[in-house]
Design an enzyme around this catalytic site. Structure first.
Site, PDB file in Angstrom:
ATOM      1  N   LYS A 202      16.067 -53.979 -26.755  1.00 14.09           N
ATOM      2  CA  LYS A 202      15.916 -54.546 -25.116  1.00 14.09           C
ATOM      3  C   LYS A 202      16.307 -53.457 -24.987  1.00 14.09           C
ATOM      4  O   LYS A 202      15.892 -52.731 -23.576  1.00 14.09           O
ATOM      5  CB  LYS A 202      17.305 -55.093 -25.546  1.00 14.09           C
ATOM      6  CG  LYS A 202      17.188 -56.641 -25.938  1.00 14.09           C
ATOM      7  CD  LYS A 202      18.529 -57.685 -25.639  1.00 14.09           C
ATOM      8  CE  LYS A 202      18.237 -59.163 -26.507  1.00 14.09           C
ATOM      9  NZ  LYS A 202      19.632 -59.560 -26.903  1.00 14.09           N
TER      10      LYS A 202
ATOM     11  N   ASP B  76      21.417 -62.936 -19.427  1.00 11.83           N
ATOM     12  CA  ASP B  76      21.436 -64.080 -20.540  1.00 11.83           C
ATOM     13  C   ASP B  76      22.064 -65.973 -20.277  1.00 11.83           C
ATOM     14  O   ASP B  76      21.873 -66.414 -20.506  1.00 11.83           O
ATOM     15  CB  ASP B  76      22.741 -64.257 -21.370  1.00 11.83           C
ATOM     16  CG  ASP B  76      21.958 -63.696 -22.483  1.00 11.83           C
ATOM     17  OD1 ASP B  76      20.883 -63.451 -23.123  1.00 11.83           O
ATOM     18  OD2 ASP B  76      22.947 -63.200 -23.284  1.00 11.83           O
TER      19      ASP B  76
ATOM     20  N   GLN C 134      25.996 -59.206 -26.780  1.00  8.17           N
ATOM     21  CA  GLN C 134      24.629 -59.746 -28.101  1.00  8.17           C
ATOM     22  C   GLN C 134      25.675 -61.183 -28.558  1.00  8.17           C
ATOM     23  O   GLN C 134      26.768 -60.302 -29.600  1.00  8.17           O
ATOM     24  CB  GLN C 134      24.416 -58.605 -28.344  1.00  8.17           C
ATOM     25  CG  GLN C 134      23.766 -58.710 -29.932  1.00  8.17           C
ATOM     26  CD  GLN C 134      22.536 -59.214 -29.120  1.00  8.17           C
ATOM     27  OE1 GLN C 134      21.898 -58.634 -28.695  1.00  8.17           O
ATOM     28  NE2 GLN C 134      21.829 -60.402 -29.923  1.00  8.17           N
TER      29      GLN C 134
END
Ligand code: NAP
Length: 292
Positions: A52, A119, A96
């Site tokens: 990322k 997200d 994460q």
């Protein structure tokens, strides 16, 4: 059969974003920023986070990793999220997953400002998705819908069968395909492990989206001729002929299902690369919403 090249499309999306960010830079404006918080040293999570960060750097987006020890308290993590909720340099915050067992994942997701939730996991964004309001779409489902759009695949009135009901893939994908919008407007059925005879459902699919997590699970006898197949699965299977001793396969038995499909995504280089591209797109979107 047309192979849906997620790798190519993801690069196109990144190129489009790079052009927009270059324009911001040339005007002397602030660029979009993404902070990724990693707790612990799970090798797979580290590798995802590094990809990322690399992707951000490639398109000129500001990015930062906050690496925290696996013993970090829930309170310390929530405080760090709050710090970035109030930091105008960072428009997107990604924690994460998975997190260590002593940290409540739901509490963490709810702490992220819905305006920075790139997200798309915050309950406010999940709710907005369901009722068709402005939201952040979760990156993998967003990538699936974008692939269908960019390959001009007709979705209106088509029977979409989603196999899998996870909160990160199955449910949001089904909800997106259900919306009365361009690129969606489908008739949607969601299947899961309690389905008595899965094949009777998958055989009805005009578009089959497999998000099961079981290698080569969908076989040719489970699909009809002309089906569009989106394979979300990423499964490792042993393969002594490769350097690593394994290779990645999807949830769909590609070699036989491709013979019946009109369109199909491969694994790797299908849905996988789209997830990061859509994360960058969400971060750019968060920038636009927060800066304007
Ligand atoms: P998950 O949370 O494990 O969900 C799997 C779903 O499949 C569950 O809803 C489960 O049903 C269902 N299922 C399992 N066995 C089944 C069976 N025999 N018949 C019908 N349904 C069955 O997995 P996930 O997070 O959604 O991920 C799915 C796959 O996509 C994994 O391979 C994952 O690695 C991959 N993935 C890829 C990306 C990407 O970027 N391409 C992103 C995320 C995930 P129950 O609910 O009844 O248990």
């Amino acid at each position: 059969m047309i192979l849906i090249d997620g790798f190519k499309v993801s690069n196109e999306i990144k190129d489009e974003l790079k052009i927009k960010i270059d324009q911001l830079i040339s005007k002397g404006k602030k660029v979009p920023g993404l902070v990724t918080i990693l707790v612990g040293d799970n090798p797979a999570s580290k590798s995802y986070v590094n990809s990322k960060i690399k992707a951000c750097a490639k398109i000129g987006m500001l990015s930062k990793i906050e690496e925290l020890d696996s013993t970090t308290s829930e309170k310390a993590l929530l405080e760090l999220i709050d710090k970035y909720n109030n930091d105008p340099e960072y428009h997107g915050i990604l924690v994460q997953l998975p997190l260590p067992d002593h940290i409540d994942e739901n509490k963490v997701i709810e702490e992220i400002s819905p305006q920075k939730d790139v997200d798309g996991f915050h309950p406010i964004n999940v709710g907005n998705l369901v009722i068709g309001k402005e939201t952040f779409y979760p990156c993998t489902p967003y990538g699936i819908v974008e692939l269908l759009k960019r390959y001009n695949i007709d979705t209106k009135g088509k029977h979409v069968i989603v196999v899998g009901r996870s909160n990160i893939v199955g449910k949001p994908t089904a909800n997106m395909m259900l919306q009365k919008k361009e690129g969606a407007n489908s008739v949607v059925t969601i299947c899961h492990s309690a389905a008595n005879d899965l094949k009777q459902f998958t055989l009805q699919a005009d578009i089959l989206i497999a998000a099961i997590g079981r290698a080569n699970f969908v076989t040719a006898d489970m699909v009809k001729d002309g089906v569009v197949v989106i394979d979300v699965g990423i499964n490792r299977i042993e393969d002594s002929s490769t350097e690593k001793g394994y290779r990645l396969v999807g949830d769909v038995k590609f070699d036989e299902v491709k013979e019946k499909a009109s369109y199909i995504t491969p694994v790797p280089k299908g849905v996988g690369p789209m997830t990061i591209a859509m994360l960058l797109k969400n971060t750019y979107e968060a920038y636009l919403r927060n800066e304007n």
